[in-house]
Motif scaffolding. Structure first.
Motif, PDB file in Angstrom:
ATOM      1  N   UNK A 150       0.835  -1.210   0.000  1.00 62.02           N
ATOM      2  CA  UNK A 150       0.000   0.000   0.000  1.00 62.02           C
ATOM      3  C   UNK A 150       0.870   1.259   0.000  1.00 62.02           C
ATOM      4  N   UNK A 151       1.863   1.281   0.879  1.00 58.21           N
ATOM      5  CA  UNK A 151       2.739   2.461   0.982  1.00 58.21           C
ATOM      6  C   UNK A 151       3.489   2.695  -0.323  1.00 58.21           C
ATOM      7  N   UNK A 152       4.018   1.616  -0.888  1.00 60.30           N
ATOM      8  CA  UNK A 152       4.757   1.726  -2.146  1.00 60.30           C
ATOM      9  C   UNK A 152       3.843   2.187  -3.276  1.00 60.30           C
ATOM     10  N   UNK A 153       2.604   1.700  -3.276  1.00 65.06           N
ATOM     11  CA  UNK A 153       1.639   2.107  -4.292  1.00 65.06           C
ATOM     12  C   UNK A 153       1.351   3.596  -4.240  1.00 65.06           C
ATOM     13  N   UNK A 154       1.189   4.135  -3.035  1.00 63.84           N
ATOM     14  CA  UNK A 154       0.932   5.571  -2.871  1.00 63.84           C
ATOM     15  C   UNK A 154       2.157   6.382  -3.279  1.00 63.84           C
ATOM     16  N   UNK A 155       3.339   5.938  -2.863  1.00 63.11           N
ATOM     17  CA  UNK A 155       4.569   6.673  -3.172  1.00 63.11           C
ATOM     18  C   UNK A 155       4.826   6.713  -4.672  1.00 63.11           C
ATOM     19  N   UNK A 156       4.725   5.564  -5.340  1.00 66.87           N
ATOM     20  CA  UNK A 156       4.954   5.513  -6.786  1.00 66.87           C
ATOM     21  C   UNK A 156       3.947   6.377  -7.532  1.00 66.87           C
ATOM     22  N   UNK A 157       2.702   6.321  -7.105  1.00 68.18           N
ATOM     23  CA  UNK A 157       1.667   7.137  -7.750  1.00 68.18           C
ATOM     24  C   UNK A 157       1.994   8.616  -7.619  1.00 68.18           C
ATOM     25  N   UNK A 158       2.390   9.038  -6.410  1.00 67.27           N
ATOM     26  CA  UNK A 158       2.705  10.447  -6.161  1.00 67.27           C
ATOM     27  C   UNK A 158       3.935  10.892  -6.961  1.00 67.27           C
TER      28      UNK A 158
END
Length: 306
Positions: free
Chosen positions: A113-121
């Motif tokens: 989840x954290x990686x998904x948010x970071x990559x998206x941002x």
């Protein structure tokens, strides 16, 4: 070095090598490598065609190119990670997805989840260095895929396929809009080709994995309405693809000829589905054809500009 030490050393190297292979395998599964690559090609196509129609040299936009490919890839990767995070429960039921690290636990859901948010941002930030319009298309694709498809419609409605197709279809708009406004017939038709293409492509995947989707409770069309209805929908959407290349005659006769040939070939294969006894074999043939269809159509669109 004695024999026992040598054995331990060799065993440790084998263990490290196996661990590295497992990490690579987990990451490929987590990022859905095939899906990610298939989405990068239309971005590249949109970018190349925008340069062609704007009569701009690639050399003047190579930094923009890097930002576009990197940014769009990060946004898509982030969306796919969040899809894996949210769907971990149904992935555990399905044979083709139960080996994903979100299911096996080799990578925690919190990390995904954290990686998904970071990559998206990060992806959105990179695209902001290109144009606002391109960034807006990427954000629309992300919201459609993560919120409206993954979290809202996938488990509830058969039209989840339509919603998911919107997110995949914005990719050529992103590539085009970093060079010029996508308010142009060519990127719009490319959007429509991708949007319509994804419907039969997804339907045959659902036929191939019918029992798995049924067990997971995912509201795919063949599960809810049956195979014959799905075959009719598949035929209709492929039929709708046939006139689209003629709306972008600017790409020349070769583009129209090649895309028409692959469109008609796919249509004939879809018709064959009404007369086969082995639906699974037919669905596998349709799936392979759809993959080649995407590659041929969008690579041809690039090549005819040279």
């Amino acid at each position: 070095m004695n024999k026992s030490t040598l054995k331990r050393t060799l065993k440790g190297k084998e263990s490290n090598e196996k661990r590295r292979k497992n990490i690579v395998k987990d990451l490929k599964s987590l990022f859905k490598a095939g899906v990610l690559l298939a989405n990068v090609l239309p971005v590249l196509t949109g970018f190349c065609l925008a340069l062609y129609f704007a009569e701009e040299p690639f050399g003047a936009h190579w930094i923009t190119f890097i930002l576009t490919i990197s940014g769009s890839t990060f946004v898509m990767a982030g969306a796919l990670l969040l899809n894996n995070w949210y769907d971990a429960d149904i992935d555990a039921v399905m044979e083709r997805t139960k080996g994903r690290p979100t299911v096996t636990g080799s990578i925690s859901l919190r990390v995904v989840f954290t990686l998904g948010i970071i990559l998206s941002a990060v992806g959105v930030l990179l695209l902001l260095f290109t144009t606002i319009e391109a960034t807006v298309y990427a954000v629309i694709g992300w919201i459609t895929y993560v919120i409206f498809y993954t979290m809202w419609s996938k488990r509830r409605y058969t039209f989840n396929t339509i919603i998911g197709s919107v997110s995949g279809a914005v990719t050529p708009l992103i590539g085009w809009a970093v060079i010029d406004s996508a308010m142009h017939p060519v990127p719009f038709v490319l959007f429509m080709i991708l949007f319509i293409f994804q419907m039969p492509h997804t339907y045959v995947i659902a036929i191939r994995k019918f029992e798995e989707y049924k067990a997971a409770g995912v509201k795919m069309l063949p599960v809810v309405r049956g195979l014959r209805v799905t075959k009719w929908h598949t035929f209709i959407y492929i039929f709708l693809l046939i006139p689209l290349p003629f709306f972008i005659g600017e790409l020349g006769i070769w583009f129209m000829m090649i895309t028409t040939i692959v469109n008609v070939g796919w249509l004939l294969l879809s018709i064959r589905g009404f007369f086969v006894s082995d639906d699974l074999r037919w669905a596998n043939q349709m799936f392979r054809y759809s993959v080649y269809y995407l590659m041929i159509t969008f690579l041809t669109a690039i090549l005819v500009t040279f």
